[in-house]
Each structure stands twice: as C-alpha cells, then as structure tokens.
Motif scaffolding. Structure first.
Motif, PDB file in Angstrom:
ATOM      1  N   ARG A 154      43.565  14.088  24.469  1.00  0.00           N
ATOM      2  CA  ARG A 154      43.926  14.087  23.047  1.00  0.00           C
ATOM      3  C   ARG A 154      44.476  12.721  22.647  1.00  0.00           C
ATOM      4  O   ARG A 154      44.144  12.188  21.585  1.00  0.00           O
ATOM      5  CB  ARG A 154      44.946  15.175  22.746  1.00  0.00           C
TER       6      ARG A 154
ATOM      7  N   GLY B 250      49.789  16.617  19.880  1.00  0.00           N
ATOM      8  CA  GLY B 250      49.602  16.962  21.286  1.00  0.00           C
ATOM      9  C   GLY B 250      50.900  17.369  21.953  1.00  0.00           C
ATOM     10  O   GLY B 250      51.934  17.567  21.310  1.00  0.00           O
TER      11      GLY B 250
ATOM     12  N   ASP C 228      48.455  15.590  28.060  1.00  0.00           N
ATOM     13  CA  ASP C 228      47.447  15.497  26.992  1.00  0.00           C
ATOM     14  C   ASP C 228      46.736  14.144  26.953  1.00  0.00           C
ATOM     15  O   ASP C 228      46.597  13.536  25.884  1.00  0.00           O
ATOM     16  CB  ASP C 228      48.096  15.773  25.625  1.00  0.00           C
TER      17      ASP C 228
END
Length: 287
Positions: free
Chosen positions: A270, A139, A267
């Motif tokens: 993720r 990520g 992120d």
C-alpha cells in the motif's frame, strides 16, 4: 528543465532519502541530534563555502546575513517537526506525506504569489499527489490508527515548512543572487546559534549520549543533508521552483522502500502504491 538540472535534482533526491533513513534511526534526544548534525554540517562544509563565497565576489550586504537567518528560522522548525514526526510515527507515513504536501504548497504559492503558470496538467498532478497521500494514510502502522493520525499531522506540518523554505531559498539564490553553498552553510550556522540557548537550558545532557550512540547518523546527515539541498539550490538557478520542488520528491519511492526494508514497517505494498501515485503526480507537476 534542462538535463543538468534534472540530474542534480535526482541525485539530491537519493541523498535526501538516505539521510532521512539515518534520522529515523534516532529515537531519543531529537533536539540534541538536530543541533549536532547542524554543527557537523557547518564544520564539514565551511571550507567549501568560504571558497565559493570568495569566487562569487558577492561582497557584503545585509542580504548575505539576513536571508540565511530567515532560512535558518524556517529550517529549525522543519528539522524539529520532522524529528518529532519520526519519533511518533512510521517513516513510511511521515516521509511521503511531508514530501507530497511540500511541493503542492510550493506550486500553489508559486502560482498565486510569484505569478508562475505551470498549466492545467500541473493542477491535475497536485490532485494526484493528494490522492497518493490518502492511500498512504489509510494503511496500517506500527502504532495503529494513532500512528496514522500522528504521521499525517506531523507530515503535513513538515510539508508546510518545506514549502516555506523552498520558496524563500529560491528567492535568495535567484533574485538575491547568493551562492548556494555559502548560503546554506550560513543558514546552518544560524540554526546552531538559534538552537544553542535552548540546548544549554534543557537538552545539554542529551548531547554526549547522542554523539556516543548515533555518531554515524550525525555524520551522515551532516554530510548528505547539505549536499542534497545545495544540489537543489543549484538546480533552482536555472529551472523554475514550480518544477524543481516537485521533481526532487522522487525520493519518496526510495524512502518508502527503505522504510519497509530497514524498519520492517507494515503495509509495504500500500505504501509503495501510495508513493508511486505521489511520484506520478509530481511528474505531472514537473511536466
């Protein structure tokens, strides 16, 4: 694993995630910060340690002194590696990588050296944990790709230290029969003694600024870090290390949420997905 042991491990996981959040907030003076919270742990927990040691009636033996010394050496490496990782990379990368690598290595050594046989489901779980780490590591971070590499590197090094002290401490409280509270406090005392010479030579000027600026974080880590680990050591007295080590890593999900909420790290989806995959692998290992 009994209900009591599982409860101890889950409470420990929550405490662990919270104190790691506090440690991440300290961006400078890492060596002095680690030394300060180790001193705080000794001061806060010494009375209870003396009481438990007296009630346990262990008696004096070389193991009472030497086993915590070995643990102290490993813990110093662990704490400094972790703090360096937090200074150079996102918590959302370092934390899940470290907490994922640790139980996988612990399980592997428990199988190869201690003769434990968790089964094929646990082996699948280890692979799932590695997959979750890959998801986290691919990520975005605040520091870009360099931050990802640094996070994976320092997280992996921290995980290796976690595996080392987990196995040694399990041996100390189960085979040697040392009381967990007094054992951990003695370990913290050794950490202070081992770190003090370098502190006086290179980092003494950092102590006052760290205490003035981060006294809340020092107290939080000093209280919660021993509590989290003492609960784990208590669980290890009744449950095998190959189950306790991975189950405690449920803190990964909490830590990932805190990293996004408090530090606004990028992120989040993720990282939460990767943390959930790691947790799923840990559940398989524990089952």
């Amino acid at each position: 694993m009994s209900t009591l042991a599982l409860t101890l491990v889950l409470v420990a996981a929550l405490c662990h995630a919270v104190w790691n959040l506090a440690a991440k907030r300290v961006t400078s003076g890492g060596y002095a910060f680690v030394w300060c919270y180790d001193v705080g742990s000794v001061v806060l927990w010494a009375p209870l340690a003396l009481i438990t040691l007296a009630r346990a009636d262990v008696g004096f033996s070389p193991a009472v002194v030497l086993a915590p010394l070995v643990s102290g050496l490993i813990h110093v490496a662990y704490q400094l590696t972790l703090q360096t990782g937090y200074a150079r990379a996102d918590l959302g990368v370092v934390y899940p990588v470290a907490r994922g690598v640790g139980p996988v290595l612990s399980m592997a050594i428990a199988i190869l050296v201690l003769g434990e046989r968790p089964g094929w489901v646990a082996a699948v779980g280890a692979l799932v944990v590695i997959g979750g780490i890959v998801v986290v590591a691919t990520g975005r971070t605040v520091a870009g790709r360099h931050g990802i590499r640094a996070g994976v590197l320092w997280g992996t090094a921290t995980g290796a230290a976690i595996a080392a002290y987990t196995l040694w401490d399990s041996y100390s409280v189960t085979t040697l029969g040392l009381p967990p509270v007094s054992y951990f406090v003695t370990t913290c005392l050794w950490q202070v003694l081992l770190m003090t010479p370098t502190l006086l030579r290179r980092h003494r000027e950092d102590v006052v600024p760290v205490v003035r600026t981060h006294w809340r974080e020092v107290l939080l880590v000093a209280a919660l870090s021993p509590l989290a680990y003492v609960l784990v050591l208590e669980a290890m007295r009744t449950a095998p290390v190959s189950l306790v080590a991975p189950a405690r890593e449920s803190s990964i999900v909490v830590g990932s949420l805190l990293a996004w909420w408090v530090f606004k790290e990028p992120d989040p989806l993720r990282r939460m997905l990767g943390a959930a995959i790691v947790l799923g692998g840990i559940v398989l290992i524990a089952v």
